[in-house]
Design a protein around this motif. Structure first.
Motif, short mmCIF file in Angstrom:
data_model
loop_
_atom_site.label_atom_id
_atom_site.label_comp_id
_atom_site.label_asym_id
_atom_site.label_seq_id
_atom_site.Cartn_x
_atom_site.Cartn_y
_atom_site.Cartn_z
N GLU A 158 0.84 -1.21 0.00
CA GLU A 158 0.00 0.00 0.00
C GLU A 158 0.87 1.25 0.00
OE1 GLU A 158 -0.41 -2.50 2.38
OE2 GLU A 158 -1.91 -3.43 1.07
N ILE A 159 1.93 1.23 0.82
CA ILE A 159 2.82 2.39 0.92
C ILE A 159 3.56 2.57 -0.41
CG2 ILE A 159 4.86 3.30 2.10
CD1 ILE A 159 3.84 1.71 4.60
N ALA A 160 4.06 1.47 -0.97
CA ALA A 160 4.78 1.53 -2.24
C ALA A 160 3.88 2.12 -3.33
CB ALA A 160 5.27 0.14 -2.64
N GLU A 161 2.62 1.70 -3.35
CA GLU A 161 1.68 2.22 -4.34
C GLU A 161 1.46 3.72 -4.15
OE1 GLU A 161 -1.62 -0.38 -3.64
OE2 GLU A 161 -1.05 -1.75 -5.25
N GLY A 162 1.36 4.14 -2.91
CA GLY A 162 1.17 5.55 -2.60
C GLY A 162 2.34 6.39 -3.08
N TYR A 163 3.56 5.95 -2.75
CA TYR A 163 4.76 6.66 -3.18
C TYR A 163 4.86 6.70 -4.70
CZ TYR A 163 6.74 6.66 1.57
OH TYR A 163 6.98 6.87 2.91
N THR A 164 4.58 5.56 -5.33
CA THR A 164 4.69 5.47 -6.79
C THR A 164 3.75 6.47 -7.46
OG1 THR A 164 5.32 3.14 -6.67
CG2 THR A 164 4.53 3.92 -8.78
N SER A 165 2.49 6.51 -7.00
CA SER A 165 1.55 7.41 -7.67
C SER A 165 1.88 8.87 -7.37
CB SER A 165 0.10 7.07 -7.28
OG SER A 165 -0.16 7.48 -5.97
N GLU A 166 2.31 9.17 -6.13
CA GLU A 166 2.63 10.56 -5.81
C GLU A 166 3.85 11.05 -6.57
OE1 GLU A 166 2.45 13.08 -1.95
OE2 GLU A 166 1.99 11.01 -1.38
N LEU A 167 4.89 10.21 -6.64
CA LEU A 167 6.10 10.61 -7.37
C LEU A 167 5.79 10.77 -8.86
CD1 LEU A 167 8.63 8.27 -5.54
CD2 LEU A 167 8.64 10.77 -5.45
N THR A 168 4.93 9.90 -9.38
CA THR A 168 4.53 10.00 -10.78
C THR A 168 3.79 11.31 -11.04
OG1 THR A 168 4.34 7.59 -10.89
CG2 THR A 168 3.31 8.82 -12.65
N GLN A 169 2.91 11.68 -10.12
CA GLN A 169 2.19 12.95 -10.25
C GLN A 169 3.14 14.14 -10.27
OE1 GLN A 169 -0.73 12.96 -7.09
NE2 GLN A 169 -1.71 11.12 -7.93
N HIS A 170 4.28 13.99 -9.61
CA HIS A 170 5.29 15.05 -9.57
C HIS A 170 6.22 14.98 -10.79
CE1 HIS A 170 3.88 15.66 -5.47
NE2 HIS A 170 4.55 16.79 -5.45
N GLY A 171 5.93 14.08 -11.71
CA GLY A 171 6.68 14.04 -12.96
C GLY A 171 7.90 13.14 -12.95
N LEU A 172 8.09 12.38 -11.86
CA LEU A 172 9.22 11.46 -11.81
C LEU A 172 8.85 10.13 -12.46
CD1 LEU A 172 10.11 13.62 -9.81
CD2 LEU A 172 10.99 11.83 -8.34
N THR A 173 9.86 9.46 -13.01
CA THR A 173 9.63 8.14 -13.62
C THR A 173 9.94 7.08 -12.60
OG1 THR A 173 10.36 9.11 -15.72
CG2 THR A 173 10.16 6.72 -15.63
N VAL A 174 8.89 6.50 -12.03
CA VAL A 174 9.06 5.48 -11.00
C VAL A 174 8.17 4.29 -11.30
CG1 VAL A 174 9.73 7.02 -9.11
CG2 VAL A 174 7.33 6.63 -9.56
N ASP A 175 8.53 3.14 -10.75
CA ASP A 175 7.65 1.97 -10.80
C ASP A 175 7.88 1.12 -9.57
OD1 ASP A 175 9.99 0.58 -11.24
OD2 ASP A 175 9.43 -0.17 -13.23
N MET A 176 7.10 0.05 -9.50
CA MET A 176 7.18 -0.88 -8.37
C MET A 176 7.62 -2.23 -8.87
SD MET A 176 3.63 -0.13 -6.38
CE MET A 176 3.62 -1.73 -5.55
N ALA A 177 8.38 -2.93 -8.04
CA ALA A 177 8.75 -4.31 -8.36
C ALA A 177 8.72 -5.12 -7.07
CB ALA A 177 10.15 -4.36 -8.97
N GLN A 178 8.26 -6.35 -7.18
CA GLN A 178 8.23 -7.20 -5.99
C GLN A 178 9.66 -7.52 -5.59
OE1 GLN A 178 5.21 -10.16 -6.18
NE2 GLN A 178 5.01 -10.07 -3.98
N ALA A 179 9.95 -7.36 -4.32
CA ALA A 179 11.30 -7.61 -3.81
C ALA A 179 11.60 -9.10 -3.89
CB ALA A 179 11.43 -7.11 -2.38
N GLU A 180 12.85 -9.42 -4.19
CA GLU A 180 13.27 -10.82 -4.27
C GLU A 180 13.15 -11.48 -2.90
OE1 GLU A 180 14.05 -12.50 -7.03
OE2 GLU A 180 13.40 -10.66 -7.98
#
Length: 107
Positions: free
Chosen positions: A85-107
């Motif tokens: 949930e936190i990762a999704e929140g950060y990803t969408s907020e950073l994206t809204q700020h114009g940064l290129t980010v994504d999520m990946a499941q940790a090994e």
């Protein structure tokens, strides 16, 4: 004979637990299963990227700077590992700020 068979049962139980733990439940216990990754992009200024990491992801100044530099030099950097949930929140907020980010499941 009864008491020895019960102790044998108790001996077996922990090994079964340990096997399942190593695979998945250990990560769930920690709860940090998703990496948020920052990708280098030609648009944003470095200071802006670092500032976003500080303000949105609560990184320390030095950490934000080194994540940003790592992405700048290597194309990608892991910002951190978080619960989904936190990762999704950060990803969408950073994206809204114009940064290129994504999520990946940790090994």
């Amino acid at each position: 004979g009864f008491s020895s068979s019960t102790s044998a049962l108790f001996m077996e139980a922990p090994t079964i637990d340990r096997k399942t733990k190593d695979n998945t439940s250990e990560q769930q216990e920690k709860g940090k299963e998703w990496q948020v990754r920052l990708w280098n992009d030609p648009m944003n200024k470095r200071e802006y990227v670092a500032r976003c990491l500080i303000e949105i992801c609560s990184l320390e100044d030095g950490m934000a700077y080194s994540v940003m530099m790592h992405a700048h030099q290597n194309g990608m950097a892991v910002i951190g590992q978080y619960q989904k949930e936190i990762a999704e929140g950060y990803t969408s907020e950073l994206t809204q700020h114009g940064l290129t980010v994504d999520m990946a499941q940790a090994e």
